[in-house]
Design a protein around this motif. Structure first.
Motif, short mmCIF file in Angstrom:
data_model
loop_
_atom_site.label_atom_id
_atom_site.label_comp_id
_atom_site.label_asym_id
_atom_site.label_seq_id
_atom_site.Cartn_x
_atom_site.Cartn_y
_atom_site.Cartn_z
N GLU A 135 -9.51 6.82 2.90
CA GLU A 135 -9.74 5.88 1.79
C GLU A 135 -10.85 4.89 2.13
N ILE A 136 -10.85 4.41 3.36
CA ILE A 136 -11.88 3.43 3.75
C ILE A 136 -13.26 4.10 3.76
N GLU A 137 -13.31 5.34 4.25
CA GLU A 137 -14.59 6.08 4.23
C GLU A 137 -15.10 6.20 2.80
N LYS A 138 -14.18 6.53 1.86
CA LYS A 138 -14.57 6.68 0.45
C LYS A 138 -15.11 5.35 -0.10
N ILE A 170 0.87 -1.19 0.00
CA ILE A 170 0.00 0.00 0.00
C ILE A 170 0.90 1.23 0.00
N ASP A 171 0.50 2.25 -0.74
CA ASP A 171 1.22 3.52 -0.74
C ASP A 171 1.24 4.05 0.71
N PRO A 172 2.42 4.17 1.31
CA PRO A 172 2.47 4.54 2.74
C PRO A 172 1.96 5.96 3.03
N THR A 179 -6.04 -6.04 10.31
CA THR A 179 -5.37 -4.76 10.51
C THR A 179 -6.07 -3.74 9.62
N LEU A 180 -5.78 -2.46 9.85
CA LEU A 180 -6.40 -1.41 9.02
C LEU A 180 -5.98 -1.59 7.55
N GLU A 181 -4.73 -1.99 7.33
CA GLU A 181 -4.23 -2.19 5.96
C GLU A 181 -5.00 -3.31 5.27
N LYS A 182 -5.16 -4.44 5.99
CA LYS A 182 -5.90 -5.56 5.39
C LYS A 182 -7.36 -5.18 5.13
N LEU A 183 -7.91 -4.38 6.03
CA LEU A 183 -9.30 -3.94 5.88
C LEU A 183 -9.45 -3.10 4.60
N TYR A 184 -8.50 -2.21 4.39
CA TYR A 184 -8.52 -1.34 3.20
C TYR A 184 -8.41 -2.18 1.92
N ILE A 185 -7.44 -3.08 1.89
CA ILE A 185 -7.22 -3.90 0.68
C ILE A 185 -8.44 -4.78 0.41
#
Ligand code: 13P
Ligand code: SF4
Length: 335
Positions: A31-34, A22-24, A294-300
């Motif tokens: 992003e998740i809200e979007k 993910i772009d750090p 994790t938040l990262e896994k949630l986003y992906i």
């Protein structure tokens, strides 16, 4: 199959999640809200999730609340920030919706302790018994279950069953023993336990209480009997949270997974919450399964709509009956 798709499939099978960079510099909250708005998705999170996930969730709750929410949501996608059996339950309640779980390997030691084929054989020995299962079971186990329960409604579920009807209770032996004591029903108990709740040290808790004589010990019924026997209050995660809000005590020793402390501290910032110590030096009062998300896994997972929960139609059709019965009894009991 393209090489890219092949990689995705291998990742999901081996790792349980999409292992992508993910772009750090991305603001993951934004992003998740979007993604939520774009996809008409709802995030349901259990209290044991890490604080960032709880903060971005649309609904945070215990197993009963999460099932009730999954049954009534109008979202097209349910993103389940919890463990596998919870996402399966959501899929069974809303089979027409896409149900995503950030990491398919987020399991549960209780669900693992009761494999359906073994339980099927066990059940054959008790043809007159009905089966009440804690919701922490696989979807297949739910097809062998008459009524599910959670720690919020377990007493009411047992009490709704005629007194002369024998019962098998699975898979949590600690919750089972607590229910036998509380309801006076002599049930056949399956011998499973939660790896987090059986780790608390009575000796260390006693020492902690000597240092904090005004503190109340509050415990989840998945804890072992010797912990429950000394608790000032026993309840589900929601029950424990609500107790800390209404109690006049200022300090609480909390015998459940430490993730719940986030909501307790938010609701009562002037009170002190001490996680009950485990019987060794690791952070064992954190559930390693819950914490796989994790938040990262949630986003992906939201971006690529993977991993998704799939269940055979017959399992949904048969298994959901035990969850529906639980929801009906809970509604009648005002839960
Ligand atoms: P509740 O949140 O329903 O009390 O359950 C606790 C638990 O262990 C969930 O896995
Ligand atoms: Fe399962 Fe225990 Fe983790 Fe809850 S805390 S998901 S019961 S292993």
């Amino acid at each position: 199959m393209t090489a890219e798709l092949e990689q995705v499939k291998t990742d999901l099978e081996k790792k349980g999640y999409l292992d992508l960079d993910i772009d750090p510099t991305l603001d993951l909250f934004e992003e998740i809200e979007k993604l939520k708005k774009e996809k008409n998705a709802i995030i349901l999170a259990h209290y044991y999730q890490e604080p960032d996930i709880q903060d971005i969730a649309d609904y945070i709750g215990d197993s009963l609340g999460l099932s009730q929410e999954a049954a009534k949501t109008e979202a097209d996608i349910i993103v389940f920030a919890g463990v596998h059996f919870m996402a399966e339950t959501a899929k069974m309640l809303s089979p027409q919706k896409k149900v995503l779980l950030p990491d398919l390997k987020a399991g549960c030691s209780l669900a693992d302790a009761c494999p359906a084929p073994v339980f099927r054989k066990f059940k054959e020995k008790y043809p007159d018994h009905i089966v009440v299962s804690y919701v922490n079971t696989t979807a297949e186990m739910k097809t062998l279950t008459d009524i599910c329960c959670t720690s919020t409604n377990a007493v009411q579920i047992i009490e709704s069953i005629p007194k002369d009807q024998p019962i098998i209770f699975a898979p949590d032996i600690n919750l089972g023993r607590y229910l036998v004591k509380k309801t006076g029903r002599d049930m056949v108990l399956w011998n499973g336990a939660c790896m987090v709740h059986e780790i608390f040290s009575a000796e260390k808790i006693t020492k902690l209480r000597l240092r904090h004589p005004d503190a109340l010990l509050i415990a989840h019924p998945e804890c072992e009997a010797h912990i429950l026997d000394s608790a000032d209050f026993i309840g589900s995660t929601t029950g424990l949270l609500n107790f800390t809000k209404r109690s006049e005590a200022k300090t609480f020793i909390v015998a459940t997974e430490a993730g719940i402390l986030h909501q307790m501290e938010k609701a009562s910032p002037h009170k002190t919450f001490i996680p009950a110590p485990p019987n060794n030096t690791c952070a064992c009062n954190e559930c390693p399964h819950m914490k796989r998300n994790t938040l990262e896994k949630l986003y992906i997972c939201m971006k690529y709509e993977m991993p998704e929960i799939f269940l055979p139609e017959s399992v949904i059709r048969e298994g959901v009956k035990s969850i529906d019965r639980m929801l009906e009894i809970s509604a009648k009991a005002g839960l």
